[in-house]
Design an enzyme around this catalytic site. Structure first.
Site, mmCIF file in Angstrom:
data_model
loop_
_atom_site.group_PDB
_atom_site.id
_atom_site.type_symbol
_atom_site.label_atom_id
_atom_site.label_comp_id
_atom_site.label_asym_id
_atom_site.label_seq_id
_atom_site.Cartn_x
_atom_site.Cartn_y
_atom_site.Cartn_z
ATOM 1 N N VAL A 285 -61.978 41.398 5.691
ATOM 2 C CA VAL A 285 -63.084 40.617 5.131
ATOM 3 C C VAL A 285 -63.831 39.931 6.266
ATOM 4 O O VAL A 285 -63.234 39.274 7.118
ATOM 5 C CB VAL A 285 -62.540 39.572 4.132
ATOM 6 C CG1 VAL A 285 -63.667 38.668 3.655
ATOM 7 C CG2 VAL A 285 -61.869 40.269 2.951
ATOM 8 N N HIS B 34 -18.971 44.138 -15.598
ATOM 9 C CA HIS B 34 -19.731 45.236 -16.198
ATOM 10 C C HIS B 34 -20.112 44.885 -17.631
ATOM 11 O O HIS B 34 -19.265 44.375 -18.369
ATOM 12 C CB HIS B 34 -18.881 46.518 -16.214
ATOM 13 C CG HIS B 34 -19.567 47.656 -16.880
ATOM 14 N ND1 HIS B 34 -20.584 48.350 -16.272
ATOM 15 C CD2 HIS B 34 -19.401 48.199 -18.115
ATOM 16 C CE1 HIS B 34 -21.012 49.287 -17.108
ATOM 17 N NE2 HIS B 34 -20.320 49.221 -18.228
HETATM 18 P P1 AMP Z 1 -49.058 35.921 4.806
HETATM 19 O O1 AMP Z 1 -49.239 35.437 6.217
HETATM 20 O O2 AMP Z 1 -47.776 36.647 4.547
HETATM 21 O O3 AMP Z 1 -49.351 34.863 3.785
HETATM 22 O O4 AMP Z 1 -50.164 37.035 4.580
HETATM 23 C C1 AMP Z 1 -51.529 36.841 4.828
HETATM 24 C C2 AMP Z 1 -52.200 38.218 4.951
HETATM 25 O O5 AMP Z 1 -53.610 38.036 5.042
HETATM 26 C C3 AMP Z 1 -51.772 39.004 6.201
HETATM 27 O O6 AMP Z 1 -51.186 40.211 5.790
HETATM 28 C C4 AMP Z 1 -53.082 39.211 6.964
HETATM 29 O O7 AMP Z 1 -53.163 40.486 7.569
HETATM 30 C C5 AMP Z 1 -54.149 39.076 5.871
HETATM 31 N N1 AMP Z 1 -55.482 38.687 6.385
HETATM 32 C C6 AMP Z 1 -55.765 37.711 7.275
HETATM 33 N N2 AMP Z 1 -57.114 37.639 7.517
HETATM 34 C C7 AMP Z 1 -57.698 38.599 6.740
HETATM 35 C C8 AMP Z 1 -59.062 39.045 6.528
HETATM 36 N N3 AMP Z 1 -60.106 38.480 7.125
HETATM 37 N N4 AMP Z 1 -59.278 40.074 5.663
HETATM 38 C C9 AMP Z 1 -58.235 40.648 5.011
HETATM 39 N N5 AMP Z 1 -56.943 40.276 5.170
HETATM 40 C C10 AMP Z 1 -56.663 39.274 6.029
#
Ligand code: AMP
Ligand code: FAD
Length: 475
Positions: free
Chosen positions: A245, A451
């Site tokens: 994004v 079980h």
């Molecule tokens: P978590 O850190 O497990 O909460 O996951 C957050 C997720 O957001 C990660 O897998 C990142 O790759 C994803 N992420 C971070 N920035 C973006 C972005 N700009 N667009 C799409 N995904 C993103």
């Protein structure tokens, strides 16, 4: 003269409040300062977990799962219930009341353990003093022998996706929607993004999850991640991988989300957009000049394995320090610190921390993934058992997923256990205990499992690691 305590804890989330309670149990004079305020302006103990995280999300996951089952699975049991109606205000009232009961419970626990709970902002001053600013703005300085910093974490925001709390929201706002959004966008296919996406998908939203990485759930064992992706796709969660994004703008009553993937630039229009791209340590206003407490390059408070900051008698625990951002990890750190302060032996076993994703099917694991074991070069064996072969899972109409155990070939040590399936978060407890007690795979094989229970899947997976499964074909 300022008020004096043996221990002052700043933050009453799942890391801070257990530290305060254990300090009280250790007969120390303890105060716990917390500034959490809910959307209605009222103070509440419990931090992110109780107010805006673990508890409200699980309340909605449970309600939405029941809705889903009533709609799509009851008929398989021969139960016809005609037209179902969703009363979201009642569902949300239930969520709020569970949160209130739990957070009020902390006030009662503080009282029972002699903890002075203070609602207001705490700031560490040099010399182990804490400046407390109350709701009315009044300031007082408290003196402490020990200070425990437990200020937690806050959602990461994206500069180009400006949060407005209504159309572009964080995980907390997304737990308090008053209407089911027709089209929901979620940025980030991490644990929080998948749980929130599941809630609103079940309740009727068309959900698109945009994830920058090409790999789905890289923190999870690859076989489990593959199985999870299959189920989520089947449930209608549109998970777009490799979708980064770049911007989002509110236009009228909708949000235009711009993202790019291997095919080029795209725009997605949604009614609400949840930003779930991770959390960062929260230390704003926590440390006055000259305290000597150091932050690392990512903003975490630097600590050793016993959560000592390096400043005498100043400790830090929970999401604000390194390690997984999980409530139970913070709790064990808080308890450890309060015991160390009292002169007792204490440690946290960082190698054996369970993780759970509360989707359906649930995902839970402890220890290493097969990919990590392989990379480590140790010879290993794998045993799996599908819930399709579990009588109990069949009876529950939940025969999805499998249990997997990875063990060392040389000495039979359990290296990792991974479950995707019904009640995986509960089932993993057995594996955690086994690993904590250094049980061998044979120990699990020789343990009698009732079980028919779901726990037999772990038993059979352990047997399968030595090609001795009874209820599954050994390959
Ligand atoms: P978590 O850190 O497990 O909460 O996951 C957050 C997720 O957001 C990660 O897998 C990142 O790759 C994803 N992420 C971070 N920035 C973006 C972005 N700009 N667009 C799409 N995904 C993103
Ligand atoms: P927090 O819970 O963030 O608490 C910190 C507290 O300190 C807050 O009340 C804050 O207001 C207060 N504070 C901060 N600075 C000051 C100051 N200067 N003075 C006074 N008070 C201050 N984890 C799990 O293990 N299981 C789950 O199922 C789970 N689900 C989650 C779902 C969601 C939607 C989210 C957002 C998180 C979830 N988590 C889950 C993560 C979990 O909430 C955190 O790991 C946990 O809350 C961290 O605890 P903590 O005590 O370190 O910090």
């Amino acid at each position: 003269m300022s008020e004096a305590y043996d221990v002052i804890v700043i933050g009453a989330g799942p890391a801070g409040y257990p530290a305060a309670i254990r300090a009280g149990q250790n007969k120390l004079k303890v105060a716990c300062v917390d500034e959490w305020k809910n959307f209605d302006g009222t103070y509440a103990f419990g931090g992110t977990c109780l107010n805006a995280g673990c508890i409200p999300s699980k309340a909605l996951l449970e309600s939405s799962e029941l809705w889903q089952r009533a709609k799509h699975e009851f008929s398989a049991h021969g139960i016809a219930i005609g037209d179902l109606t969703l009363d979201l205000p009642v569902m949300q009232k239930r969520r709020a009341s569970i949160v209130k009961t739990m957070t009020n419970g902390i006030t009662a626990l503080f009282k029972a353990n002699g903890v002075v709970g203070i609602q207001g902002h705490g700031r560490l001053l040099p010399g182990n003093r804490v400046l407390v600013t109350g709701a009315d703005g009044a300031e007082k300085t408290l003196q402490a022998v020990h200070v425990v910093l437990a200020s937690g974490s806050t959602p990461v925001r994206l500069k180009t996706v400006p949060h407005d709390g209504h159309y572009i929201v964080d995980s907390w706002n997304a737990l308090e929607f008053t209407e089911v959004p027709a089209r929901l966008g979620v940025i980030g296919a991490g644990v929080i993004g998948l749980e929130l996406g599941s809630v609103w998908r079940r309740l009727g939203s068309e959900v698109t999850v945009l994830e920058a990485m090409e790999q789905f759930l890289p923190i999870v064992d690859a076989a489990i991640a593959k199985e999870a992706q299959r189920h989520f796709n089947k449930q209608g969660l549109d998970i777009k991988l490799g979708a980064k994004v770049s911007a989002a703008t509110v236009a009228g009553n909708a949000v235009d989300v711009r993202y790019s993937d291997a095919q080029g630039e795209h725009t997605l229009q949604v009614d609400k957009l949840v930003v779930a791209v991770g959390r960062r340590p929260f230390t704003e206003g926590l440390l006055a000049d000259g305290t000597g407490v150091r932050l690392d390059e990512r903003g975490f408070i630097e600590v050793d394995e016993h959560c000592r900051t390096g400043v005498p008698n100043v400790w830090a625990v929970g999401d604000v320090v390194r390690g997984p951002m999980l409530a139970h990890k913070g709790k064990e750190e808080g308890v450890m610190v309060a015991d160390l302060i009292a002169g007792h032996f204490a440690e946290v076993n960082y190698r054996v921390i369970p993780s759970v994703i509360y989707t359906a099917p649930e995902i839970a694991w402890v220890g290493q993934t097969e990919q990590q074991v392989k990379a480590g070069g140790r010879a290993y064996k794998v045993g799996t058992f599908p819930f399709a072969a579990s009588g109990r899972a069949r009876a529950m109409e939940a025969a999805q997923g499998f249990a997997k155990i990875i063990s060392a070939t040389d000495d039979d040590e359990v290296l990792g256990v991974h479950v995707i399936g019904p009640m995986a978060g509960e089932l993993i407890g057995e594996a955690v205990l086994a690993m904590e007690y250094s049980a061998s795979t044979e120990d699990i094989q020789r343990t009698i499992h009732a079980h028919p229970t779901l726990s037999e899947a772990l038993h059979e997976a352990a047997l399968a690691a030595d090609k001795r499964a009874i209820d599954g074909i050994n390959r």
